[in-house]
Motif scaffolding. Structure first.
Motif, short mmCIF file in Angstrom:
data_model
loop_
_atom_site.label_atom_id
_atom_site.label_comp_id
_atom_site.label_asym_id
_atom_site.label_seq_id
_atom_site.Cartn_x
_atom_site.Cartn_y
_atom_site.Cartn_z
N ARG A 94 8.96 3.40 -8.23
CA ARG A 94 8.04 4.20 -7.41
C ARG A 94 7.03 5.16 -8.37
O ARG A 94 5.83 5.01 -8.06
N ILE A 95 7.78 5.96 -9.44
CA ILE A 95 6.87 6.64 -10.00
C ILE A 95 5.88 5.78 -10.98
O ILE A 95 4.87 6.39 -11.24
N LEU A 96 6.60 4.55 -11.77
CA LEU A 96 5.50 3.87 -12.41
C LEU A 96 4.61 2.91 -11.80
O LEU A 96 3.39 2.89 -12.22
N THR A 97 4.66 2.79 -10.64
CA THR A 97 3.89 1.93 -9.67
C THR A 97 2.68 3.06 -9.45
O THR A 97 1.57 2.80 -9.39
N THR A 98 3.29 4.63 -8.88
CA THR A 98 2.00 5.39 -8.66
C THR A 98 1.32 5.40 -9.85
O THR A 98 0.02 5.76 -9.72
N THR A 99 1.90 5.67 -10.97
CA THR A 99 1.26 5.99 -12.45
C THR A 99 0.10 4.89 -12.45
O THR A 99 -1.03 5.04 -12.85
N VAL A 119 4.20 3.23 -20.85
CA VAL A 119 5.25 4.03 -20.45
C VAL A 119 6.52 3.89 -20.96
O VAL A 119 7.26 4.37 -21.38
N LEU A 120 6.73 2.17 -20.51
CA LEU A 120 8.36 1.74 -21.07
C LEU A 120 8.41 1.86 -22.56
O LEU A 120 9.65 1.94 -22.99
N ASN A 121 7.42 1.77 -23.39
CA ASN A 121 7.47 1.75 -24.68
C ASN A 121 7.99 3.14 -25.29
O ASN A 121 8.81 3.48 -26.10
N SER A 186 6.24 -2.87 -29.61
CA SER A 186 6.95 -1.88 -28.98
C SER A 186 6.56 -0.24 -29.32
O SER A 186 6.77 0.68 -28.89
N ASN A 187 5.78 -0.41 -30.71
CA ASN A 187 5.34 0.97 -31.12
C ASN A 187 3.71 1.08 -30.68
O ASN A 187 3.10 2.06 -31.12
N VAL A 188 3.09 0.41 -29.56
CA VAL A 188 1.90 0.96 -28.96
C VAL A 188 2.53 1.88 -27.88
O VAL A 188 2.96 1.67 -26.66
N LEU A 189 2.01 3.23 -28.18
CA LEU A 189 2.39 4.32 -27.16
C LEU A 189 1.24 5.06 -26.69
O LEU A 189 1.67 6.21 -25.94
N TYR A 190 0.07 4.56 -26.82
CA TYR A 190 -1.05 5.34 -26.23
C TYR A 190 -2.09 4.63 -25.57
O TYR A 190 -2.14 3.47 -25.72
N GLN A 191 -2.45 4.91 -24.41
CA GLN A 191 -3.50 4.41 -23.67
C GLN A 191 -4.53 5.35 -23.14
O GLN A 191 -4.05 6.27 -22.28
N ALA A 192 -5.67 5.16 -23.40
CA ALA A 192 -6.81 5.99 -22.81
C ALA A 192 -8.05 5.28 -23.12
O ALA A 192 -8.15 4.34 -23.51
N ASN A 193 -9.16 6.14 -22.84
CA ASN A 193 -10.53 5.58 -23.04
C ASN A 193 -11.27 5.98 -24.24
O ASN A 193 -12.24 5.93 -24.52
N PHE A 194 -10.29 6.22 -25.31
CA PHE A 194 -10.84 6.62 -26.71
C PHE A 194 -9.38 6.27 -27.69
O PHE A 194 -8.35 6.05 -27.38
#
Length: 220
Positions: A94-99, A119-121, A186-194
């Motif tokens: 539920r939490i990850l789906t909402t995210t 997120v799982l990483n 597994s070391n991809v830990l960031y997601q953003a528009n930059f």
């Protein structure tokens, strides 16, 4: 003293028996166990088919036996996926789906899956909290509201009103990631528009016609 010891032992016994019962009551776990049993039934049928073909004189290299083997192997892959998914609770999903909805709900399946996988990483990385809720509610990262039941209910209420299926679509992406179906280091830990972290693993451009953006998935 004797009565106290007996009562204590009874409480301990109840606790031990209640833990697996509580875990089994989680609907995701229950559904995964049922799905695994279905796949094992498919495997049994594939095995029986292969054995029957061999008795009829077909070799293992024949297309028919190979088809049965392929069915068995595909079922094995599905079992492995459901075993991974079963480790997550209804709350995790539920939490990850909402995210995922708030971060990439109106984009593409690829972006939704990538957001879930980041997120799982993080959950698996010692530098971040070791639960989905912990990662999402970590100060300065996602948002504490994503972890609330109300936030999930709001998405589903809007879907119901508008005849859309965004919650279900995002949940599918989340489960794909939880089942190990998303290819991402597994070391991809960031997601953003930059760009951030230790460099970009992959950037994904999205343009809906009324909204355009580039998402950067970066190493940590």
């Amino acid at each position: 003293m004797k009565k106290f010891l007996i009562a204590t032992l009874l409480c301990m016994a109840l606790t031990v028996t209640m833990v697996p019962m509580a875990f089994a009551a989680d609907s995701n776990y229950t559904e995964c166990m049922a799905a695994i049993q279905e796949q094992r039934t498919i495997q049994d049928q594939a095995h029986q088919t292969a054995e029957s073909l061999r008795k009829k004189g077909y070799s293992d290299s024949s297309a028919y036996v190979q088809a049965a083997k392929s069915t068995w192997n595909e079922a094995q892959k599905a079992i492995a996926g459901y075993q991974k998914l079963a480790q997550y609770s209804d709350e995790d999903i539920r939490i990850l789906t909402t995210t995922v909805f708030h971060e990439a709900g109106h984009t593409t399946e690829q972006l939704r899956q990538y957001v879930a996988q980041v997120v799982l990483n993080r959950v698996a990385d010692s530098r971040f909290p070791d639960t989905v809720k912990g990662v999402i509610t970590q100060p300065g990262q996602y948002s504490t509201k994503y972890a609330t039941v109300e936030a999930a209910n709001a998405i589903q209420a809007t879907d119901s009103k508008n005849g859309t299926y965004y919650y279900g679509i995002c949940e599918d992406s989340v489960k794909a990631a939880m089942m190990g179906q998303v290819e991402m280091p597994s070391n991809v830990l960031y997601q953003a528009n930059f760009s951030q972290g230790k460099g970009v693993w992959k950037s994904v451009y999205f343009n809906s016609g009324w909204y355009a953006s580039t998402s950067y998935f970066c190493y940590g």
